[in-house]
Design a protein around this motif. Sequence first.
Motif, PDB file in Angstrom:
ATOM      1  N   PHE A 284      20.825   1.595   0.013  1.00 41.03           N
ATOM      2  CA  PHE A 284      19.417   1.892  -0.235  1.00 41.03           C
ATOM      3  C   PHE A 284      18.613   1.875   1.058  1.00 41.03           C
ATOM      4  O   PHE A 284      18.944   1.157   2.000  1.00 41.03           O
ATOM      5  CB  PHE A 284      18.820   0.875  -1.223  1.00 41.03           C
ATOM      6  CG  PHE A 284      19.422   0.988  -2.592  1.00 41.03           C
ATOM      7  CD1 PHE A 284      18.872   1.828  -3.532  1.00 41.03           C
ATOM      8  CD2 PHE A 284      20.557   0.278  -2.920  1.00 41.03           C
ATOM      9  CE1 PHE A 284      19.439   1.959  -4.789  1.00 41.03           C
ATOM     10  CE2 PHE A 284      21.134   0.399  -4.171  1.00 41.03           C
ATOM     11  CZ  PHE A 284      20.578   1.245  -5.106  1.00 41.03           C
ATOM     12  N   ARG A 285      17.541   2.670   1.065  1.00 44.17           N
ATOM     13  CA  ARG A 285      16.589   2.696   2.170  1.00 44.17           C
ATOM     14  C   ARG A 285      15.211   2.411   1.578  1.00 44.17           C
ATOM     15  O   ARG A 285      14.775   3.075   0.640  1.00 44.17           O
ATOM     16  CB  ARG A 285      16.574   4.052   2.864  1.00 44.17           C
ATOM     17  CG  ARG A 285      15.554   4.153   4.002  1.00 44.17           C
ATOM     18  CD  ARG A 285      15.689   5.448   4.779  1.00 44.17           C
ATOM     19  NE  ARG A 285      17.018   5.578   5.356  1.00 44.17           N
ATOM     20  CZ  ARG A 285      17.415   5.000   6.491  1.00 44.17           C
ATOM     21  NH1 ARG A 285      16.578   4.247   7.184  1.00 44.17           N
ATOM     22  NH2 ARG A 285      18.643   5.185   6.951  1.00 44.17           N
TER      23      ARG A 285
ATOM     24  N   MET B  38       3.809 -11.995  10.128  1.00 45.83           N
ATOM     25  CA  MET B  38       5.247 -12.281  10.210  1.00 45.83           C
ATOM     26  C   MET B  38       5.893 -11.546  11.371  1.00 45.83           C
ATOM     27  O   MET B  38       5.495 -10.447  11.716  1.00 45.83           O
ATOM     28  CB  MET B  38       5.953 -11.834   8.924  1.00 45.83           C
ATOM     29  CG  MET B  38       5.546 -12.552   7.686  1.00 45.83           C
ATOM     30  SD  MET B  38       6.515 -11.888   6.294  1.00 45.83           S
ATOM     31  CE  MET B  38       5.561 -12.506   4.926  1.00 45.83           C
ATOM     32  N   SER B  39       6.922 -12.155  11.921  1.00 41.58           N
ATOM     33  CA  SER B  39       7.763 -11.480  12.910  1.00 41.58           C
ATOM     34  C   SER B  39       8.637 -10.463  12.180  1.00 41.58           C
ATOM     35  O   SER B  39       8.720 -10.456  10.945  1.00 41.58           O
ATOM     36  CB  SER B  39       8.660 -12.495  13.620  1.00 41.58           C
ATOM     37  OG  SER B  39       9.605 -13.029  12.706  1.00 41.58           O
ATOM     38  N   ARG B  40       9.316  -9.622  12.927  1.00 42.04           N
ATOM     39  CA  ARG B  40      10.224  -8.649  12.325  1.00 42.04           C
ATOM     40  C   ARG B  40      11.283  -9.348  11.479  1.00 42.04           C
ATOM     41  O   ARG B  40      11.562  -8.954  10.344  1.00 42.04           O
ATOM     42  CB  ARG B  40      10.894  -7.795  13.407  1.00 42.04           C
ATOM     43  CG  ARG B  40      11.839  -6.733  12.834  1.00 42.04           C
ATOM     44  CD  ARG B  40      12.554  -5.948  13.919  1.00 42.04           C
ATOM     45  NE  ARG B  40      13.369  -6.776  14.797  1.00 42.04           N
ATOM     46  CZ  ARG B  40      14.591  -7.216  14.501  1.00 42.04           C
ATOM     47  NH1 ARG B  40      15.155  -6.902  13.358  1.00 42.04           N
ATOM     48  NH2 ARG B  40      15.263  -7.954  15.345  1.00 42.04           N
TER      49      ARG B  40
ATOM     50  N   LEU C 108      15.726  -1.024   6.177  1.00 39.45           N
ATOM     51  CA  LEU C 108      14.320  -1.373   5.995  1.00 39.45           C
ATOM     52  C   LEU C 108      13.439  -0.749   7.054  1.00 39.45           C
ATOM     53  O   LEU C 108      13.755  -0.818   8.256  1.00 39.45           O
ATOM     54  CB  LEU C 108      14.143  -2.897   6.037  1.00 39.45           C
ATOM     55  CG  LEU C 108      14.858  -3.676   4.947  1.00 39.45           C
ATOM     56  CD1 LEU C 108      14.748  -5.174   5.223  1.00 39.45           C
ATOM     57  CD2 LEU C 108      14.278  -3.350   3.585  1.00 39.45           C
ATOM     58  N   GLU C 109      12.332  -0.177   6.627  1.00 35.74           N
ATOM     59  CA  GLU C 109      11.256   0.279   7.488  1.00 35.74           C
ATOM     60  C   GLU C 109      10.015  -0.451   7.013  1.00 35.74           C
ATOM     61  O   GLU C 109       9.491  -0.152   5.941  1.00 35.74           O
ATOM     62  CB  GLU C 109      11.070   1.794   7.373  1.00 35.74           C
ATOM     63  CG  GLU C 109      12.300   2.589   7.769  1.00 35.74           C
ATOM     64  CD  GLU C 109      12.178   4.058   7.407  1.00 35.74           C
ATOM     65  OE1 GLU C 109      11.041   4.564   7.256  1.00 35.74           O
ATOM     66  OE2 GLU C 109      13.225   4.695   7.265  1.00 35.74           O
TER      67      GLU C 109
ATOM     68  N   SER D 177       0.832  -1.200   0.000  1.00 34.77           N
ATOM     69  CA  SER D 177       0.000   0.000   0.000  1.00 34.77           C
ATOM     70  C   SER D 177       0.869   1.253   0.000  1.00 34.77           C
ATOM     71  O   SER D 177       0.424   2.315  -0.426  1.00 34.77           O
ATOM     72  CB  SER D 177      -0.932  -0.003   1.213  1.00 34.77           C
ATOM     73  OG  SER D 177      -0.191  -0.114   2.411  1.00 34.77           O
ATOM     74  N   GLU D 178       2.090   1.113   0.471  1.00 29.83           N
ATOM     75  CA  GLU D 178       3.077   2.196   0.444  1.00 29.83           C
ATOM     76  C   GLU D 178       4.438   1.589   0.115  1.00 29.83           C
ATOM     77  O   GLU D 178       4.778   0.525   0.610  1.00 29.83           O
ATOM     78  CB  GLU D 178       3.176   2.891   1.802  1.00 29.83           C
ATOM     79  CG  GLU D 178       1.918   3.588   2.254  1.00 29.83           C
ATOM     80  CD  GLU D 178       2.072   4.170   3.653  1.00 29.83           C
ATOM     81  OE1 GLU D 178       3.179   4.640   3.987  1.00 29.83           O
ATOM     82  OE2 GLU D 178       1.089   4.129   4.396  1.00 29.83           O
ATOM     83  N   LEU D 179       5.204   2.292  -0.709  1.00 30.32           N
ATOM     84  CA  LEU D 179       6.547   1.829  -1.036  1.00 30.32           C
ATOM     85  C   LEU D 179       7.408   3.016  -1.437  1.00 30.32           C
ATOM     86  O   LEU D 179       7.043   3.801  -2.310  1.00 30.32           O
ATOM     87  CB  LEU D 179       6.517   0.817  -2.186  1.00 30.32           C
ATOM     88  CG  LEU D 179       7.872   0.283  -2.656  1.00 30.32           C
ATOM     89  CD1 LEU D 179       8.635  -0.411  -1.531  1.00 30.32           C
ATOM     90  CD2 LEU D 179       7.688  -0.644  -3.841  1.00 30.32           C
ATOM     91  N   SER D 180       8.543   3.124  -0.777  1.00 32.86           N
ATOM     92  CA  SER D 180       9.520   4.154  -1.099  1.00 32.86           C
ATOM     93  C   SER D 180      10.885   3.488  -1.168  1.00 32.86           C
ATOM     94  O   SER D 180      11.269   2.752  -0.251  1.00 32.86           O
ATOM     95  CB  SER D 180       9.517   5.237  -0.016  1.00 32.86           C
ATOM     96  OG  SER D 180      10.590   6.114  -0.185  1.00 32.86           O
ATOM     97  N   VAL D 181      11.589   3.718  -2.261  1.00 30.82           N
ATOM     98  CA  VAL D 181      12.940   3.181  -2.430  1.00 30.82           C
ATOM     99  C   VAL D 181      13.864   4.363  -2.674  1.00 30.82           C
ATOM    100  O   VAL D 181      13.743   5.047  -3.690  1.00 30.82           O
ATOM    101  CB  VAL D 181      13.020   2.192  -3.608  1.00 30.82           C
ATOM    102  CG1 VAL D 181      14.443   1.665  -3.760  1.00 30.82           C
ATOM    103  CG2 VAL D 181      12.036   1.043  -3.424  1.00 30.82           C
TER     104      VAL D 181
END
Length: 85
Positions: A43-44, A55-57, A81-82, A18-22
């Motif tokens: 990369f972030r 899922m777990s972290r 990763l966030e 639903s959200e993605l930023s690279v």
Amino acid sequence: MGIAEQIRDRLEEAFQPSELSVLNESHLHAGHAGHDGSEESHFRVAIAAPAFGEMSRIGRERAIHKALGKDIMGAIHALALEIRV
């Protein structure tokens, strides 16, 4: 196609986020270890997808690494990763 675009394509295909930023942050690491001068080393990624809900972290991070594949993970030095549901 650059690595940032490949990351975006693979994550969109795998998770329908639903959200993605690279963000390519390689320029911030010039002269540091792991910066190979390619401008595609650091990369972030910020991503939100319902697929991460159960899922777990660690599971979320592993799923992202698997979706990106060994070729991308082997070509970059750092991936921040966030991850949100």
